[in-house]
Design a protein around this motif. Structure first.
Motif, PDB file in Angstrom:
ATOM      1  N   ASP A  68      59.797  37.689  70.105  1.00 23.03           N
ATOM      2  CA  ASP A  68      58.793  38.742  69.989  1.00 23.03           C
ATOM      3  C   ASP A  68      57.719  38.486  71.034  1.00 23.03           C
ATOM      4  O   ASP A  68      57.564  37.359  71.526  1.00 23.03           O
ATOM      5  CB  ASP A  68      58.175  38.771  68.583  1.00 23.03           C
ATOM      6  N   SER A  70      54.748  38.007  70.599  1.00 21.57           N
ATOM      7  CA  SER A  70      53.832  36.964  70.132  1.00 21.57           C
ATOM      8  C   SER A  70      54.339  35.555  70.404  1.00 21.57           C
ATOM      9  O   SER A  70      53.543  34.611  70.450  1.00 21.57           O
ATOM     10  CB  SER A  70      53.553  37.128  68.634  1.00 21.57           C
ATOM     11  N   ASN A  71      55.666  35.383  70.576  1.00 20.82           N
ATOM     12  CA  ASN A  71      56.171  34.022  70.816  1.00 20.82           C
ATOM     13  C   ASN A  71      56.909  33.859  72.150  1.00 20.82           C
ATOM     14  O   ASN A  71      57.430  32.790  72.431  1.00 20.82           O
ATOM     15  CB  ASN A  71      57.053  33.553  69.658  1.00 20.82           C
ATOM     16  N   TRP A  77      57.588  37.576  78.868  1.00 18.64           N
ATOM     17  CA  TRP A  77      57.093  38.873  78.437  1.00 18.64           C
ATOM     18  C   TRP A  77      56.726  39.761  79.627  1.00 18.64           C
ATOM     19  O   TRP A  77      56.986  40.964  79.630  1.00 18.64           O
ATOM     20  CB  TRP A  77      55.902  38.700  77.495  1.00 18.64           C
ATOM     21  N   GLN A 182      49.924  40.913  75.074  1.00 18.43           N
ATOM     22  CA  GLN A 182      50.396  39.789  74.268  1.00 18.43           C
ATOM     23  C   GLN A 182      49.281  39.233  73.393  1.00 18.43           C
ATOM     24  O   GLN A 182      49.484  38.967  72.200  1.00 18.43           O
ATOM     25  CB  GLN A 182      50.953  38.680  75.154  1.00 18.43           C
ATOM     26  N   ASN A 183      48.094  39.073  73.956  1.00 17.92           N
ATOM     27  CA  ASN A 183      46.970  38.559  73.173  1.00 17.92           C
ATOM     28  C   ASN A 183      46.602  39.515  72.032  1.00 17.92           C
ATOM     29  O   ASN A 183      46.239  39.079  70.932  1.00 17.92           O
ATOM     30  CB  ASN A 183      45.756  38.326  74.074  1.00 17.92           C
ATOM     31  N   VAL A 185      48.705  41.573  70.462  1.00 13.82           N
ATOM     32  CA  VAL A 185      49.748  41.441  69.438  1.00 13.82           C
ATOM     33  C   VAL A 185      49.520  40.172  68.613  1.00 13.82           C
ATOM     34  O   VAL A 185      49.649  40.190  67.382  1.00 13.82           O
ATOM     35  CB  VAL A 185      51.147  41.438  70.085  1.00 13.82           C
ATOM     36  N   LYS A 186      49.173  39.082  69.270  1.00  6.12           N
ATOM     37  CA  LYS A 186      48.892  37.842  68.543  1.00  6.12           C
ATOM     38  C   LYS A 186      47.719  38.029  67.591  1.00  6.12           C
ATOM     39  O   LYS A 186      47.736  37.540  66.448  1.00  6.12           O
ATOM     40  CB  LYS A 186      48.591  36.710  69.534  1.00  6.12           C
ATOM     41  N   LEU A 189      48.870  40.123  64.505  1.00  5.39           N
ATOM     42  CA  LEU A 189      49.743  39.429  63.560  1.00  5.39           C
ATOM     43  C   LEU A 189      49.096  38.205  62.912  1.00  5.39           C
ATOM     44  O   LEU A 189      49.508  37.801  61.821  1.00  5.39           O
ATOM     45  CB  LEU A 189      51.040  38.997  64.257  1.00  5.39           C
ATOM     46  N   ASN A 190      48.087  37.635  63.565  1.00  9.22           N
ATOM     47  CA  ASN A 190      47.539  36.371  63.074  1.00  9.22           C
ATOM     48  C   ASN A 190      46.099  36.443  62.555  1.00  9.22           C
ATOM     49  O   ASN A 190      45.697  35.576  61.762  1.00  9.22           O
ATOM     50  CB  ASN A 190      47.593  35.317  64.189  1.00  9.22           C
TER      51      ASN A 190
END
Length: 250
Positions: A68, A70-71, A77, A182-183, A185-186, A189-190
């Motif tokens: 994903d 995020s990882n 990415w 990406q940041n 999305v992180k 989710l977090n």
């Protein structure tokens, strides 16, 4: 005023939902309709096209079933995003469609049917996918900016509540946009909603001379939106709180 409605092919959709065996995107040797490959990425025709008068493509992002945004490593990415945007623009420039959509589903509330990381490119032959989209959908308070790439929180979100718009103007800015996406999305989710959000969508737009990626956390849709098409936003105090938390991920 007529609505912009797509016709869902129910028989195809039902046949698709009945297939519950091994992940089709993991079994790459069994894939059909492959258009192009680049490393682990595969662009192919959707085996179960569920919309009339469209061309539906799938971009398998990685061999990793649990991969994903995020990882992924940032370089991984960035390559995926570059390939997705290039493939999207190729379909746009073909002149065969009234509009072409690029989007990504992730998580159980996102509207997706496959867990394996992928994006979708859909060419609409008779519909303008931007018909109900206005500039107000992307305007709002700036969360973060770097080298001309802006991340803002929508003041007038399409659905709500926290819609982040990452905006860039040239291909050279894509690596920075990839990092900010990406940041975001992180963060979704977090950190967002006390880390209880497990789903999101990415929606891409090309409007005049700029690219936009809208990151939308997904929950069960609000009845105000479902019944009345009324979006919602956070109060100014909470927006400031989000800004402070968001910067920790940048």
């Amino acid at each position: 005023m007529s609505k912009n409605i797509l016709t869902f092919v129910a028989t195809t959709g039902i046949r698709k939902t009945k297939i519950k065996h091994e992940c089709p995107f993991c079994s790459t040797n069994k894939l059909s309709g492959v258009i192009d490959t680049q490393g682990e990425m595969i662009l192919l025709e959707n085996k179960y096209p569920t919309l009339e008068n469209t061309t539906q493509l799938v971009l398998i992002e990685s061999e990793k079933h649990d991969g994903d945004i995020s990882n992924y490593e940032i370089n991984e990415w960035e390559c995926i995003l570059n390939y997705a945007v290039s493939s999207w623009e190729e379909l746009i420039n073909s002149g065969e469609f009234k509009s072409v959509l690029l989007y990504k589903n992730f998580g159980p509330e996102s509207g997706g049917s496959q867990d394996h990381p992928h994006m979708q490119i859909v060419g609409l032959k008779n519909s303008n996918g931007y018909e109900s989209i206005t500039g107000d959908d992307f305007s709002g308070s700036i969360l973060y900016q770097e080298a001309g790439v802006i991340a803002s929180i929508s003041e007038s979100p399409i659905m709500g509540f926290f819609e982040t718009n990452i905006i860039w103007h040239t291909d050279e800015k894509l690596p920075i946009a990839a990092k900010i996406i990406q940041n975001t999305v992180k963060f979704v989710l977090n950190q967002y909603y006390q880390g209880l959000c497990n789903s999101y969508n990415l929606f891409f737009y090309k409007i005049e001379n700029q690219y936009i990626c809208k990151v939308v956390p997904r929950f069960i849709a609000s009845p105000y939106f479902v019944g009345y098409r009324i979006g919602q936003k956070f109060d100014d105090h909470y927006v400031q709180h989000i800004k402070e938390d968001f910067l920790k991920f940048c």
